[in-house]
Design a protein around this motif. Structure first.
Motif, PDB file in Angstrom:
ATOM      1  N   GLU A 122       0.836  -1.199   0.000  1.00 19.28           N
ATOM      2  CA  GLU A 122       0.000   0.000   0.000  1.00 19.28           C
ATOM      3  C   GLU A 122       0.870   1.247   0.000  1.00 19.28           C
ATOM      4  O   GLU A 122       1.942   1.272   0.625  1.00 19.28           O
ATOM      5  N   GLY A 123       0.383   2.250  -0.706  1.00 26.26           N
ATOM      6  CA  GLY A 123       1.063   3.538  -0.694  1.00 26.26           C
ATOM      7  C   GLY A 123       0.804   4.287   0.609  1.00 26.26           C
ATOM      8  O   GLY A 123       0.056   3.842   1.493  1.00 26.26           O
ATOM      9  N   ILE A 124       1.432   5.458   0.727  1.00 21.96           N
ATOM     10  CA  ILE A 124       1.372   6.236   1.964  1.00 21.96           C
ATOM     11  C   ILE A 124       0.691   7.567   1.668  1.00 21.96           C
ATOM     12  O   ILE A 124       1.012   8.235   0.673  1.00 21.96           O
ATOM     13  N   MET A 125      -0.236   7.946   2.541  1.00 21.15           N
ATOM     14  CA  MET A 125      -0.913   9.242   2.463  1.00 21.15           C
ATOM     15  C   MET A 125      -0.465  10.097   3.641  1.00 21.15           C
ATOM     16  O   MET A 125      -0.471   9.632   4.783  1.00 21.15           O
ATOM     17  N   PHE A 126      -0.071  11.339   3.343  1.00 24.10           N
ATOM     18  CA  PHE A 126       0.412  12.243   4.391  1.00 24.10           C
ATOM     19  C   PHE A 126      -0.286  13.587   4.211  1.00 24.10           C
ATOM     20  O   PHE A 126      -0.349  14.130   3.097  1.00 24.10           O
ATOM     21  N   PHE A 127      -0.821  14.106   5.317  1.00 15.58           N
ATOM     22  CA  PHE A 127      -1.536  15.388   5.290  1.00 15.58           C
ATOM     23  C   PHE A 127      -0.854  16.370   6.242  1.00 15.58           C
ATOM     24  O   PHE A 127      -0.435  15.988   7.336  1.00 15.58           O
ATOM     25  N   ASN A 128      -0.782  17.614   5.816  1.00 14.85           N
ATOM     26  CA  ASN A 128      -0.167  18.663   6.630  1.00 14.85           C
ATOM     27  C   ASN A 128      -0.954  19.952   6.438  1.00 14.85           C
ATOM     28  O   ASN A 128      -1.192  20.385   5.306  1.00 14.85           O
ATOM     29  N   ILE A 129      -1.363  20.540   7.546  1.00 14.90           N
ATOM     30  CA  ILE A 129      -2.082  21.827   7.522  1.00 14.90           C
ATOM     31  C   ILE A 129      -1.197  22.877   8.170  1.00 14.90           C
ATOM     32  O   ILE A 129      -0.695  22.684   9.281  1.00 14.90           O
ATOM     33  N   GLU A 130      -1.010  23.972   7.478  1.00 19.71           N
ATOM     34  CA  GLU A 130      -0.158  25.062   7.974  1.00 19.71           C
ATOM     35  C   GLU A 130      -1.013  26.299   8.188  1.00 19.71           C
ATOM     36  O   GLU A 130      -1.680  26.777   7.265  1.00 19.71           O
ATOM     37  N   LEU A 131      -0.991  26.817   9.418  1.00 19.59           N
ATOM     38  CA  LEU A 131      -1.689  28.052   9.761  1.00 19.59           C
ATOM     39  C   LEU A 131      -0.658  29.166   9.827  1.00 19.59           C
ATOM     40  O   LEU A 131       0.082  29.289  10.796  1.00 19.59           O
ATOM     41  N   SER A 132      -0.579  29.953   8.784  1.00 15.29           N
ATOM     42  CA  SER A 132       0.435  30.996   8.705  1.00 15.29           C
ATOM     43  C   SER A 132      -0.098  32.297   9.300  1.00 15.29           C
ATOM     44  O   SER A 132      -1.314  32.533   9.324  1.00 15.29           O
ATOM     45  N   PRO A 133       0.788  33.175   9.798  1.00 19.50           N
ATOM     46  CA  PRO A 133       0.332  34.475  10.321  1.00 19.50           C
ATOM     47  C   PRO A 133      -0.317  35.347   9.262  1.00 19.50           C
ATOM     48  O   PRO A 133      -0.986  36.320   9.600  1.00 19.50           O
ATOM     49  N   MET A 134      -0.104  35.020   7.983  1.00 18.22           N
ATOM     50  CA  MET A 134      -0.753  35.787   6.931  1.00 18.22           C
ATOM     51  C   MET A 134      -2.276  35.603   6.982  1.00 18.22           C
ATOM     52  O   MET A 134      -3.032  36.509   6.624  1.00 18.22           O
ATOM     53  N   ALA A 135      -2.730  34.433   7.432  1.00 16.29           N
ATOM     54  CA  ALA A 135      -4.169  34.171   7.499  1.00 16.29           C
ATOM     55  C   ALA A 135      -4.822  34.920   8.653  1.00 16.29           C
ATOM     56  O   ALA A 135      -5.927  35.445   8.512  1.00 16.29           O
ATOM     57  N   SER A 136      -4.152  34.970   9.800  1.00 16.45           N
ATOM     58  CA  SER A 136      -4.715  35.640  10.973  1.00 16.45           C
ATOM     59  C   SER A 136      -3.579  36.010  11.919  1.00 16.45           C
ATOM     60  O   SER A 136      -2.600  35.259  12.037  1.00 16.45           O
ATOM     61  N   PRO A 137      -3.655  37.145  12.614  1.00 15.18           N
ATOM     62  CA  PRO A 137      -2.600  37.505  13.581  1.00 15.18           C
ATOM     63  C   PRO A 137      -2.515  36.546  14.752  1.00 15.18           C
ATOM     64  O   PRO A 137      -1.509  36.517  15.452  1.00 15.18           O
ATOM     65  N   ALA A 138      -3.573  35.756  14.988  1.00 15.23           N
ATOM     66  CA  ALA A 138      -3.562  34.830  16.121  1.00 15.23           C
ATOM     67  C   ALA A 138      -2.679  33.619  15.875  1.00 15.23           C
ATOM     68  O   ALA A 138      -2.316  32.923  16.824  1.00 15.23           O
ATOM     69  N   PHE A 139      -2.314  33.349  14.603  1.00 21.27           N
ATOM     70  CA  PHE A 139      -1.479  32.186  14.284  1.00 21.27           C
ATOM     71  C   PHE A 139      -0.009  32.570  14.377  1.00 21.27           C
ATOM     72  O   PHE A 139       0.390  33.652  13.943  1.00 21.27           O
TER      73      PHE A 139
END
Length: 426
Positions: A73-90
């Motif tokens: 089986e192949g491999i699935m990898f997920f990554n979510i990045e919350l950058s400060p450009m989206a909101s000052p809280a990140f």
């Protein structure tokens, strides 16, 4: 950097509006914001706009060794990045609770639901398989990041093409897109997440909450479902107790929304495929000749201008006649004036007359003083002009060298002036 807290008056206003079934952007209770799906120049690059929330998903692949327990089986990898450009809280380079929560929910929605055939990603059993990596970048945060991320991720996976591979003995050859057409991923179904926010301990329900509504909500329910009405994952957060009827109601609403979003994704994929076959430019290359940047855009509101003149004439005819204008009265107060139709401007005329009278009176007083001085000078008397009686002014005459009678006359004259002052004081 912490997020700016919400004022109590604003919180009360939002809750009061939700009680009256009103939302800040004019939507109804079960309405989604406008969804827009665009693709980049390369395969696997997708931009999703959910209202003002903007997300970009990029899919990439590479050959790696498989896991020992699953060699085929192949491999699935997920990554979510919350950058400060989206909101000052990140914050940059630091995983927050929100990023971990979104990452786990996305993995549960896409990988655990077996929406992708991972066995088709195997190249050599136990040696080489494809690793599919999905990077989701938050470009702007205006609420409901999970729904936007799930739409962007599954659309980018459907749009992605992996290179073709040839095997001869122990050698594995990866062909470029010019040599062989890239191969799309085999996707069984498209799970899409739908978020529901609850207020006043589950009394009120909203679909697709915005950022301000997320701040005042009591609980959140996320349901991942495909168009076949199969629930792929479900998660409740916020510590709110939900009844069975509420969850069933949310699942029925989610089934309708998922079918609509799936149809929108399929249309976007078909349009992009037609544009690429026709040889048209896609993504950032499309915006270059138009001299505009895709990141800075403005939505145009269509306005109907066909029967504007007729509508305006009808409004003018139906309107009541304006009342006759009555001239305002003249204010006779000194220093006040008025300018109007048929009225004479009296602004400042009275002041000018008073100033002229004052000037005339000053000139007359000056003439009288000059006449008195001339008469006194002809008489040879000394006149003292003083405002106060207490001040004592002594006029000293320069000494003149001459005969004695003149000096005696001047001294007697000074004595006479001094005695006259004393009499005045008495």
């Amino acid at each position: 950097m912490k997020d700016t807290p919400l004022a109590n008056c604003e919180r009360d206003f939002l809750l009061k509006a939700i009680e009256e079934k009103k939302r800040l952007d004019g939507r109804q209770t079960y309405d989604y914001r406008k969804i827009k799906i665009t693709f980049g120049t390369d395969y696997g690059c997708c931009f999703v706009d959910l209202g003002k929330t903007r997300v970009m998903a990029q899919v990439s692949c590479e050959l790696v060794a498989p896991k020992e327990n699953r060699p085929n089986e192949g491999i699935m990898f997920f990554n979510i990045e919350l950058s400060p450009m989206a909101s000052p809280a990140f914050e940059q380079g630091r995983q927050s609770e929100l990023s971990v929560k979104l990452n786990r929910q996305l993995e549960r929605c896409l990988r655990n639901s077996k929406c992708i055939d991972t066995e088709s990603l195997c190249v050599v059993s136990g040696e080489k398989v494809w690793q599919i990596r999905v990077d989701v970048h938050m470009l702007n945060h205006d609420g409901n990041l999970m729904d936007a991320a799930s739409i962007a991720a599954i659309t980018a996976l459907c749009h992605f093409r992996r290179p073709d591979v040839g095997i001869q003995g122990d050698e594995v050859t990866v062909y470029s897109p010019e040599e062989r057409d890239p191969i799309p991923l085999s996707i069984y179904h498209m799970p899409i997440s739908v978020s529901f926010s609850f207020f006043q301990q589950g009394t009120y329900l909203l679909v697709d909450p915005c950022e301000r509504e997320e701040r005042v909500m009591d609980g959140l329910l996320m349901i991942a479902m495909n168009k076949h009405r199969e629930i792929c994952s479900i998660q409740s957060s916020g510590g709110i107790m939900l009844l069975k009827e509420q969850v069933m109601r949310c699942s029925k609403i989610a089934s309708v929304k998922v079918s609509e979003i799936t149809e929108l994704i399929n249309k976007a994929l078909v349009n992009d495929k037609k544009a690429r076959k026709a040889g048209g430019r896609c993504g950032f290359a499309e915006s270059m000749p138009q001299e505009r940047i895709t990141a800075l855009k403005m939505d145009e509101t269509p306005v109907e201008m066909t029967d504007v003149t007729e509508t305006a004439n009808d409004i003018v005819q139906k309107a009541e006649a304006p009342p006759q204008t009555v001239p305002s009265p003249v204010v006779p107060v000194p220093g006040m004036g008025q300018v109007g139709q048929g009225l004479q401007n009296t602004w400042g005329l009275e002041d000018e007359e008073e100033e002229e009278e004052d000037d005339d009176g000053d000139e007359e007083q000056e003439e009288k003083v000059t006449k008195m001085e001339e008469e006194q000078s002809s008489r040879g008397d000394v006149v003292e002009i003083s405002d106060s009686e207490e001040e004592e002014v002594i006029i000293l005459h320069p000494e003149t060298t001459g005969r004695g009678p003149k000096n005696a006359g001047s001294s007697s004259h000074q004595k006479g002036a001094a005695t006259s002052k004393k009499r005045q004081k008495k």
